[in-house]
Structures are given as structure tokens and as C-alpha cells.
Design an enzyme around this catalytic site. Structure first.
Site, PDB file in Angstrom:
ATOM      1  N   HIS A   1      50.189  -9.905  38.848  1.00  0.00           N
ATOM      2  CA  HIS A   1      51.202  -9.054  38.463  1.00  0.00           C
ATOM      3  C   HIS A   1      52.647  -9.776  38.287  1.00  0.00           C
ATOM      4  O   HIS A   1      52.948 -10.586  39.276  1.00  0.00           O
ATOM      5  CB  HIS A   1      51.383  -8.488  39.768  1.00  0.00           C
ATOM      6  CG  HIS A   1      50.259  -7.480  40.290  1.00  0.00           C
ATOM      7  ND1 HIS A   1      49.856  -6.853  41.469  1.00  0.00           N
ATOM      8  CD2 HIS A   1      49.126  -6.760  39.563  1.00  0.00           C
ATOM      9  CE1 HIS A   1      48.604  -6.178  41.482  1.00  0.00           C
ATOM     10  NE2 HIS A   1      48.380  -6.167  40.474  1.00  0.00           N
TER      11      HIS A   1
ATOM     12  N   SER B   1      48.509 -10.781  43.221  1.00  0.00           N
ATOM     13  CA  SER B   1      49.797 -10.481  42.911  1.00  0.00           C
ATOM     14  C   SER B   1      50.832 -11.336  43.996  1.00  0.00           C
ATOM     15  O   SER B   1      50.948 -12.492  43.698  1.00  0.00           O
ATOM     16  CB  SER B   1      49.632  -8.995  43.589  1.00  0.00           C
ATOM     17  OG  SER B   1      51.058  -8.567  43.738  1.00  0.00           O
TER      18      SER B   1
ATOM     19  N   ASP C   1      45.112  -3.611  44.731  1.00  0.00           N
ATOM     20  CA  ASP C   1      44.623  -3.663  43.177  1.00  0.00           C
ATOM     21  C   ASP C   1      43.740  -4.393  42.989  1.00  0.00           C
ATOM     22  O   ASP C   1      43.613  -5.668  43.631  1.00  0.00           O
ATOM     23  CB  ASP C   1      45.973  -3.962  42.598  1.00  0.00           C
ATOM     24  CG  ASP C   1      45.429  -3.902  41.076  1.00  0.00           C
ATOM     25  OD1 ASP C   1      44.494  -2.974  40.662  1.00  0.00           O
ATOM     26  OD2 ASP C   1      45.989  -4.635  40.117  1.00  0.00           O
TER      27      ASP C   1
END
Length: 348
Positions: free
Chosen positions: A195, A169, A291
Site C-alpha cells: 500500500h 502495508s 487486506d
């Protein structure tokens, strides 16, 4: 605790006003100043010692990219870019990330799909995360490219059915580039979830492809997964892996967000765990939040080799840190050792 001091740099009075209003709504943040161009910003940085900047890309007199280059050379600070989240704005934003910006967000629009309250929550989260980012790690990311892997890879053959999954991310676009650009032609198939907004994933895949010996694609639905290739999740769909009689293929799923994200690292890792089993390898790189951490643990428990990026080389040690806390990572490695580790485990 003293609030985090934010300096806004934007040539639009309306945007400066909107940002100020949103940022000051959180007691953890304080707007210490607002500059309408980089020259004014330069003086304000000296006087006000901000902890984090918001920086517009398109400004008169000097654009945000030129300012960022100078800033990172002379006075490195965490920066969140305020950019146009379109395919036109993607190359400049990706360049800003390569120059050391921690993160980016779109411009606030009073009539956007992302309501102003959602936008406010997101910019507050990103500024707080950026203020705690490892600015010294940013300087090392560009130097994290590993060399000498060609000879190693040419001397042996790849394990049958081996596949590597990578998740990242915040700070991930450059971390992924450091890993992928180090890989030799004789590399295992690799699937990646970063992401990223929908308009950016195509540019990101092209940029990676241009910097790498392996072929890099933005993943297509039912695309066959082959060795020497890397598949990047599109910005608006979960990437999954499916095993067929002919080998692995990419599946795209536009279902619900998972852990506030689509694409989600959790979804990718879980599909790889289910379809590839102990022939898989999981890698979690720099990123805000958690995540993918739980799914990496499931991969490890299923017999996969798993890696988390270490804290010293991570821009934000959120996702890798969460994985380490769960004992999901068999190894915790600096960024410049990740590519070699992938090759080591992929070869017979």
C-alpha cells in the site's frame, strides 16, 4: 482507557492548528503539545511523555530526518511523518521509514481532493495504529537481511512455473526491502503489492533495485514476468498476474478499490491463485488491517505454500495476524527467515 497522547511537530501554525482540531475530535486521542521545531519538541518529549508523534519533514533549524535519526537512537517513539505526497517528497519519506517512522500521511489541505473529513479519519486511524506499533521490531528490520542464499540457489534449479506473491502495508517498505535485498540472482519471479501512494511507487522500486541483486521494476501493463526479477504494483493500480502461452505477465487494473486500497493485496493474491494455482507461494508481511488475509487462505486451500510474518518482527501485526486467525498461513516466520523460505520452496 486513557487517551493516546499525541505531540505535533510542525513549523506551520496553520497546520498545527488543523491537526490539533482533527486529532482532538476523537476521544481516543489527546494532543498533549505542539512544537514548532525539533528543539522545542525535544524538551516537550521529556516533559510530556507522548505516546506518538506527528513529524513534519521540512522544518527550519533541524529537518525532520535529522531529528528522527536522533530520536530513534536516544528515545524510540512511534512517529507518523507529515510529508509532501509527490515524487519530490518520496525519497525523504522513504528514508524516514527506513529510519524507523511507522507511517506517513500527506499535509492537510483545505481544498484537496481528499476532503478534510476523510483526511481526519485517515490520520486518526494511522495515529491509533502507530501508537500500538512494535517499536522494537523497527530496530530489527534493518538487521533482518538473510545471508548465504547465493550458494544454496546456485546449487539447484528453479521449479518450472513457480511464482511468489508478497503483500504488505504499514511497515512494509522496509520489510519488503529486508526480504528482496536478501534474494540471490537465481530467484523465482516475485510480484509485490505494498500500500503506497502513486507518487511513491517509482522511488520505492528504484530504491529496492539499488539495494538488491535481483532486478526490481515498477510493474508495467503486460510486462513479461521473469525469474530473478521483482515487480512492484504502482501506487494507483491493482497488480494482477496472467498466464499466457509464453509465461506469466503483469496486468494493471485501475478499477474500484478493494478493502479500501488500490493496489490491494487481495486482488494480487486472488489472481495468482487463479492463474498460477499450486505452483504459487503467498507471503503476507507487516501491515494494518486485513487486506490479503482471505485471499491467502484461498491460496493455501488451492495447494500453495503460504507464509505470514510473525508478531515479534512485525511493526503492525494486522494483516499477518488476520491471516493467522483464518489459518491461511502454513508457516509463521520471523522476517529474517522469509527470503530463505522463498528460495527453499522455489528450488527443485
Amino acid at each position: 482507557m486513557k487517551p493516546i497522547k499525541v505531540l505535533i511537530i510542525d513549523d506551520s501554525a496553520l497546520i498545527r492548528s488543523l491537526l490539533r482540531e482533527m486529532i482532538t475530535s476523537d476521544p481516543r486521542l489527546e494532543v498533549c503539545g505542539a512544537a514548532e521545531d525539533p528543539y522545542q519538541a525535544r524538551e516537550m518529549i521529556k516533559q510530556l511523555n507522548p505516546h506518538v508523534l506527528t513529524l513534519d519533514i521540512e522544518m527550519p533549524r533541524m529537518n525532520g530526518i535529522s531529528f528522527l535519526k536522533n530520536l530513534m537512537r536516544l528515545h524510540p517513539l512511534p512517529v507518523v511523518m507529515i510529508s509532501t505526497l509527490t515524487q519530490v517528497g518520496a525519497p525523504e519519506t522513504l528514508e524516514a521509514l527506513s529510519l524507523g517512522a511507522v507511517d506517513f500521511i500527506g499535509k492537510p489541505k483545505q481544498h484537496s481532493d481528499l476532503g478534510l473529513s476523510q483526511y481526519r479519519d485517515e490520520i486518526i486511524r494511522k495515529l491509533i495504529c502507530a501508537a500500538g506499533a512494535n517499536v522494537t521490531a523497527m530496530e530489527g528490520v534493518g538487521k533482518a537481511k538473510a545471508t548465504g542464499l547465493d550458494a544454496v540457489a546456485q546449487s539447484k534449479s528453479l521449479k518450472t512455473g513457480f511464482l511468489c506473491a508478497i503483500g504488505a502495508s504499514t511497515g512494509g517498505t522496509e520489510a519488503i526491502k529486508a526480504v528482496v535485498s536478501s534474494l540471490p540472482l537465481n530467484s523465482p519471479p516475485i510480484v509485490v503489492t505494498q500500500h503506497i501512494p502513486p507518487a511513491f511507487s517509482t522511488s520505492f522500486a528504484k530504491r529496492l533495485d539499488g539495494a538488491s541483486a535481483v532486478k526490481v521494476y515498477e510493474a508495467q501493463h503486460q510486462q513479461p514476468i521473469e525469474k530473478g526479477c521483482v515487480y512492484i504494483a504502482p501506487g494507483d493500480a491493482h497488480l494482477k498476474v496472467s498466464k499466457t502461452a509464453k509465461g506469466y505477465i503483469c496486468l494493471l487494473d485501475s478499477g474500484e478499490m478493494v478493502n479500501r486500497h488500490r493496489p490491494s493485496v487481495e486482488v494480487l493474491f486472488d489472481s495468482v491463485c487463479e492463474q498460477v494455482g499450486n505452483k504459487a507461494m503467498g507471503v503476507i508481511l507487516t501491515g494494518m488491517g486485513a487486506d490479503g488475509a482471505e485471499a491467502l487462505k484461498r491460496m493455501r486451500d488451492a495447494g500453495s505454500h503460504t507464509i505470514a510474518q510473525d508478531e515479534a518482527t512485525s511493526i503492525v501485526w494486522g494483516m499477518p495476524g488476520a491471516a493467522v486467525k483464518l489459518d491461511a498461513a502454513a508457516e509463521v516466520l520471523p522476517l529474517n527467515k522469509v527470503a530463505a523460505n522463498i528460495i527453499k520452496h522455489a528450488l527443485k
